[in-house]
Design a protein around this motif. Sequence first.
Motif, PDB file in Angstrom:
ATOM      1  N   ARG A  37     100.741 -63.395  21.885  1.00 55.49           N
ATOM      2  CA  ARG A  37      99.475 -63.793  22.504  1.00 55.49           C
ATOM      3  C   ARG A  37      99.244 -65.300  22.433  1.00 55.49           C
ATOM      4  NH1 ARG A  37      95.017 -59.940  19.907  1.00 55.49           N
ATOM      5  NH2 ARG A  37      93.682 -61.545  20.812  1.00 55.49           N
ATOM      6  N   CYS A  38      99.817 -65.948  21.409  1.00 54.82           N
ATOM      7  CA  CYS A  38      99.653 -67.396  21.253  1.00 54.82           C
ATOM      8  C   CYS A  38     100.716 -68.189  22.016  1.00 54.82           C
ATOM      9  CB  CYS A  38      99.702 -67.774  19.776  1.00 54.82           C
ATOM     10  SG  CYS A  38      98.272 -67.238  18.839  1.00 54.82           S
ATOM     11  N   GLY A  39     101.555 -67.507  22.763  1.00 57.68           N
ATOM     12  CA  GLY A  39     102.590 -68.197  23.526  1.00 57.68           C
ATOM     13  C   GLY A  39     103.812 -68.565  22.708  1.00 57.68           C
ATOM     14  N   LYS A  40     103.908 -68.052  21.482  1.00 57.11           N
ATOM     15  CA  LYS A  40     105.077 -68.337  20.633  1.00 57.11           C
ATOM     16  C   LYS A  40     106.070 -67.175  20.766  1.00 57.11           C
ATOM     17  CE  LYS A  40     102.400 -71.103  17.333  1.00 57.11           C
ATOM     18  NZ  LYS A  40     103.137 -72.358  17.391  1.00 57.11           N
ATOM     19  N   TYR A  41     106.693 -67.108  21.934  1.00 57.41           N
ATOM     20  CA  TYR A  41     107.522 -65.947  22.271  1.00 57.41           C
ATOM     21  C   TYR A  41     108.812 -65.899  21.456  1.00 57.41           C
ATOM     22  CZ  TYR A  41     104.319 -66.547  26.164  1.00 57.41           C
ATOM     23  OH  TYR A  41     103.190 -66.742  26.923  1.00 57.41           O
ATOM     24  N   ARG A  42     109.394 -67.041  21.213  1.00 57.52           N
ATOM     25  CA  ARG A  42     110.630 -67.054  20.418  1.00 57.52           C
ATOM     26  C   ARG A  42     110.349 -66.631  18.981  1.00 57.52           C
ATOM     27  NH1 ARG A  42     113.807 -72.555  22.129  1.00 57.52           N
ATOM     28  NH2 ARG A  42     115.678 -71.314  22.408  1.00 57.52           N
ATOM     29  N   GLU A  43     109.202 -67.062  18.458  1.00 57.23           N
ATOM     30  CA  GLU A  43     108.818 -66.663  17.098  1.00 57.23           C
ATOM     31  C   GLU A  43     108.588 -65.154  17.022  1.00 57.23           C
ATOM     32  OE1 GLU A  43     107.696 -69.221  18.739  1.00 57.23           O
ATOM     33  OE2 GLU A  43     107.485 -70.979  17.438  1.00 57.23           O
ATOM     34  N   ALA A  44     108.033 -64.582  18.121  1.00 53.65           N
ATOM     35  CA  ALA A  44     107.816 -63.126  18.155  1.00 53.65           C
ATOM     36  C   ALA A  44     109.143 -62.383  18.049  1.00 53.65           C
ATOM     37  CB  ALA A  44     107.090 -62.741  19.443  1.00 53.65           C
ATOM     38  N   LEU A  45     110.144 -62.835  18.808  1.00 52.08           N
ATOM     39  CA  LEU A  45     111.465 -62.184  18.766  1.00 52.08           C
ATOM     40  C   LEU A  45     112.143 -62.416  17.425  1.00 52.08           C
ATOM     41  CD1 LEU A  45     112.918 -62.855  22.342  1.00 52.08           C
ATOM     42  CD2 LEU A  45     111.700 -60.854  21.495  1.00 52.08           C
ATOM     43  N   SER A  46     111.977 -63.608  16.882  1.00 55.24           N
ATOM     44  CA  SER A  46     112.575 -63.919  15.575  1.00 55.24           C
ATOM     45  C   SER A  46     111.985 -63.028  14.485  1.00 55.24           C
ATOM     46  CB  SER A  46     112.335 -65.396  15.252  1.00 55.24           C
ATOM     47  OG  SER A  46     112.796 -65.708  13.967  1.00 55.24           O
ATOM     48  N   LEU A  47     110.663 -62.817  14.524  1.00 50.80           N
ATOM     49  CA  LEU A  47     110.016 -61.962  13.527  1.00 50.80           C
ATOM     50  C   LEU A  47     110.452 -60.511  13.688  1.00 50.80           C
ATOM     51  CD1 LEU A  47     108.027 -62.003  11.154  1.00 50.80           C
ATOM     52  CD2 LEU A  47     106.207 -61.490  12.778  1.00 50.80           C
ATOM     53  N   PHE A  48     110.646 -60.087  14.932  1.00 52.78           N
ATOM     54  CA  PHE A  48     111.123 -58.722  15.163  1.00 52.78           C
ATOM     55  C   PHE A  48     112.514 -58.527  14.553  1.00 52.78           C
ATOM     56  CE2 PHE A  48     113.431 -55.701  17.998  1.00 52.78           C
ATOM     57  CZ  PHE A  48     112.756 -54.548  17.607  1.00 52.78           C
ATOM     58  N   ARG A  49     113.388 -59.542  14.716  1.00 51.38           N
ATOM     59  CA  ARG A  49     114.731 -59.453  14.117  1.00 51.38           C
ATOM     60  C   ARG A  49     114.632 -59.418  12.587  1.00 51.38           C
ATOM     61  NH1 ARG A  49     116.116 -62.898  18.540  1.00 51.38           N
ATOM     62  NH2 ARG A  49     115.740 -64.766  17.294  1.00 51.38           N
ATOM     63  N   GLU A  50     113.680 -60.183  12.033  1.00 51.50           N
ATOM     64  CA  GLU A  50     113.470 -60.177  10.583  1.00 51.50           C
ATOM     65  C   GLU A  50     113.001 -58.797  10.116  1.00 51.50           C
ATOM     66  OE1 GLU A  50     110.565 -62.419   7.383  1.00 51.50           O
ATOM     67  OE2 GLU A  50     111.050 -63.469   9.253  1.00 51.50           O
ATOM     68  N   THR A  54     104.803 -52.016  18.867  1.00 53.10           N
ATOM     69  CA  THR A  54     105.729 -53.104  18.507  1.00 53.10           C
ATOM     70  C   THR A  54     106.628 -53.433  19.680  1.00 53.10           C
ATOM     71  OG1 THR A  54     105.890 -51.928  16.376  1.00 53.10           O
ATOM     72  CG2 THR A  54     107.250 -53.900  16.655  1.00 53.10           C
ATOM     73  N   MET A  55     107.225 -52.396  20.245  1.00 48.72           N
ATOM     74  CA  MET A  55     108.211 -52.610  21.304  1.00 48.72           C
ATOM     75  C   MET A  55     107.560 -53.155  22.570  1.00 48.72           C
ATOM     76  SD  MET A  55     110.817 -52.010  19.643  1.00 48.72           S
ATOM     77  CE  MET A  55     111.898 -52.510  20.978  1.00 48.72           C
ATOM     78  N   SER A  56     106.305 -52.769  22.819  1.00 45.80           N
ATOM     79  CA  SER A  56     105.590 -53.312  23.978  1.00 45.80           C
ATOM     80  C   SER A  56     105.424 -54.822  23.832  1.00 45.80           C
ATOM     81  CB  SER A  56     104.232 -52.621  24.104  1.00 45.80           C
ATOM     82  OG  SER A  56     103.527 -53.103  25.208  1.00 45.80           O
ATOM     83  N   SER A  57     105.098 -55.293  22.608  1.00 41.72           N
ATOM     84  CA  SER A  57     104.957 -56.734  22.364  1.00 41.72           C
ATOM     85  C   SER A  57     106.290 -57.443  22.488  1.00 41.72           C
ATOM     86  CB  SER A  57     104.369 -56.979  20.964  1.00 41.72           C
ATOM     87  OG  SER A  57     103.079 -56.440  20.862  1.00 41.72           O
ATOM     88  N   VAL A  58     107.342 -56.826  21.968  1.00 36.30           N
ATOM     89  CA  VAL A  58     108.687 -57.416  22.051  1.00 36.30           C
ATOM     90  C   VAL A  58     109.114 -57.551  23.518  1.00 36.30           C
ATOM     91  CG1 VAL A  58     111.138 -56.984  21.565  1.00 36.30           C
ATOM     92  CG2 VAL A  58     109.431 -56.670  19.770  1.00 36.30           C
ATOM     93  N   LEU A  59     108.871 -56.518  24.300  1.00 38.93           N
ATOM     94  CA  LEU A  59     109.225 -56.561  25.727  1.00 38.93           C
ATOM     95  C   LEU A  59     108.438 -57.647  26.463  1.00 38.93           C
ATOM     96  CD1 LEU A  59     109.402 -52.724  26.431  1.00 38.93           C
ATOM     97  CD2 LEU A  59     111.334 -54.313  26.478  1.00 38.93           C
ATOM     98  N   SER A  60     107.164 -57.810  26.101  1.00 36.89           N
ATOM     99  CA  SER A  60     106.357 -58.865  26.720  1.00 36.89           C
ATOM    100  C   SER A  60     106.932 -60.241  26.416  1.00 36.89           C
ATOM    101  CB  SER A  60     104.912 -58.792  26.232  1.00 36.89           C
ATOM    102  OG  SER A  60     104.294 -57.621  26.691  1.00 36.89           O
ATOM    103  N   ALA A  61     107.350 -60.452  25.153  1.00 33.79           N
ATOM    104  CA  ALA A  61     107.947 -61.737  24.765  1.00 33.79           C
ATOM    105  C   ALA A  61     109.243 -61.976  25.531  1.00 33.79           C
ATOM    106  CB  ALA A  61     108.200 -61.760  23.262  1.00 33.79           C
ATOM    107  N   CYS A  62     110.070 -60.931  25.672  1.00 34.22           N
ATOM    108  CA  CYS A  62     111.322 -61.055  26.439  1.00 34.22           C
ATOM    109  C   CYS A  62     111.023 -61.448  27.884  1.00 34.22           C
ATOM    110  CB  CYS A  62     112.094 -59.739  26.420  1.00 34.22           C
ATOM    111  SG  CYS A  62     112.756 -59.284  24.817  1.00 34.22           S
TER     112      CYS A  62
END
Length: 572
Positions: free
Chosen positions: A173-186, A201-209
């Motif tokens: 939501r804050c536009g930090k899409y790479r951080e979202a994917l990085s946190l998902f990998r963590e 969770t997966m809906s947010s990950v897909l949005s970031a992608c």
Amino acid sequence: MRVYAKLVSLTHPSFHLSHPTVDSFTWNTLIRAHAQSEDRPAISAVSSLSVYMRMRCHGVEPDFHTFPFLLQSFDSPSHLHFGRQVHAHILCLGLVSDPFIQTSLICMYSSCGDSNYAHQVFDEIPNPDLPTWNSIIASNVKIGLISTARQIFDRMPQRNVISWSCMINGYMRCGKYREALSLFREMQSLELDTVRPNEFTMSSVLSACGRLGALEHGKWAHTYIDKCGMEMNVVLGTSLIDMYAKCGSIEKARSVFDNLGPKKDVMAWSAMISGLAMHGLGEECFAIFSRMQDQGIRPNAVTFLGILCACVHGGLVSEGKAYFKRMSEEFGITPLIQHYGCIVDLYGRAGLIDEALNVVKSMPMKPDVPVWGALLSSSRMHGSIKTCELSLKQLIKLEPSNSGAYVLLSNVYAKMGRWEDVRYVRDQMEAKGIKKLPGCSLVEVGGILHEFLVGDESHPEAREIYLMLEEMMKRLKMEGYVGKTGEVLLDLDEEGRELALSFHSEKLAVAFAFLKTSPGTPIRIVKNLRICSDCHDFIKMVSRIFDREVIIRDCNRFHYFTHGLCSCKDYW
């Protein structure tokens, strides 16, 4: 004020409970029904308070369930004073140590915009349980304090799927899409055996992608969803449609859409229409819209936004006017400012600057930054200097630090060779401390995202990238490529302007992809700004001479470059 006064009186020591008539369960049910009312959300706070006061006047003791129901009805700054009074009741009744009530208080203060009180409630809890930790994280995410939320997240003694999902969604939501994917990998690496991602969770990950255009990441997420046996409900399906469309794979978006079958709701249909619009497939948008109506799905405001965007990208002025009219007359949907913005853009791109300006002047609401921005962009495109200057003045009033407005105006002056005016605009930017948003392009190679800025030399393989770009330029020039130096907004000599054009971020991204991918592999690039006409011509020639498909998503739409042509037909 009478409600407020009554609440104050109920906390007074002289108030006593008498004549119980109905047990707390019934009253709690009534409070919950009013608090969760969807018919009249604006007055749910007052109506639930009214039930609570009647409950007290009838001598019924509130219990641990009463206040969580009541507090959830306070969800805006105007309700804060009510929330504080109810907090006082909780303290007087000695119920403040209940975990459910503590969590509800944090949520209430957050929803009412008082993050300090939310933190104070949290800090006063000796041993917060997991839902309370999640609540304080959510409260910070809600108001955009993502760094504070992350600090709390890192302090948590334990986490569950809600904790991880909340942080991932917060980054998204804050536009930090790479951080979202990085946190998902963590999340995957640390808690694979104990915490599993859910549909949210997966809906947010897909949005970031989708935002990043990271197709390989998105495909992996889709595979993971199937592998985990998650139900392909309409929420996940809509997220997948949106992700594939934004990543440039409209075929996969269609496939997910078709496989949803009868589960498709208005949001799924709207996501498909918006995706097709982004790809410039106007006729297919209109066909899907007709199918939607045939199946009894009523379009909403989002659906029409997609339809109008399709008209904008196709230059379909008469069709856009007709759909805009149908919106209110046939479906009873009041146009929002975004719909008016589309109409301004539609007229402006088609060169109908006077008509676009008339729409701006006659709108029933005050034009916002995107509306004036659309008018400025189109008047710049068609050389209407008066409208450009008018739009710029309005934009600066609304958003004094908007760099895009200054850049577009200086674009117009540069095209006309008015270098003194260009320098004046740039001096104004410098005096006000306004920085031009740099061109940035992302390209995904081997599942890794690589970012390039204009003139970027920070990449580890910068030397090889520039050598590849030089070789490509030589080949293109032999085939007749001539740089459009009028696109350069600097008062340089011809050679200097040509050199400046060579370093645009999408050219660097294309050169890198040539280095790292085998011949025939499609190249997918996401750019944060509108692609300039020189880069557009350059990539058209690249697609023909090197026989490569290049797909670029700029801030407006998708461009498919194949065999020397672009899907936008040079209209963007």
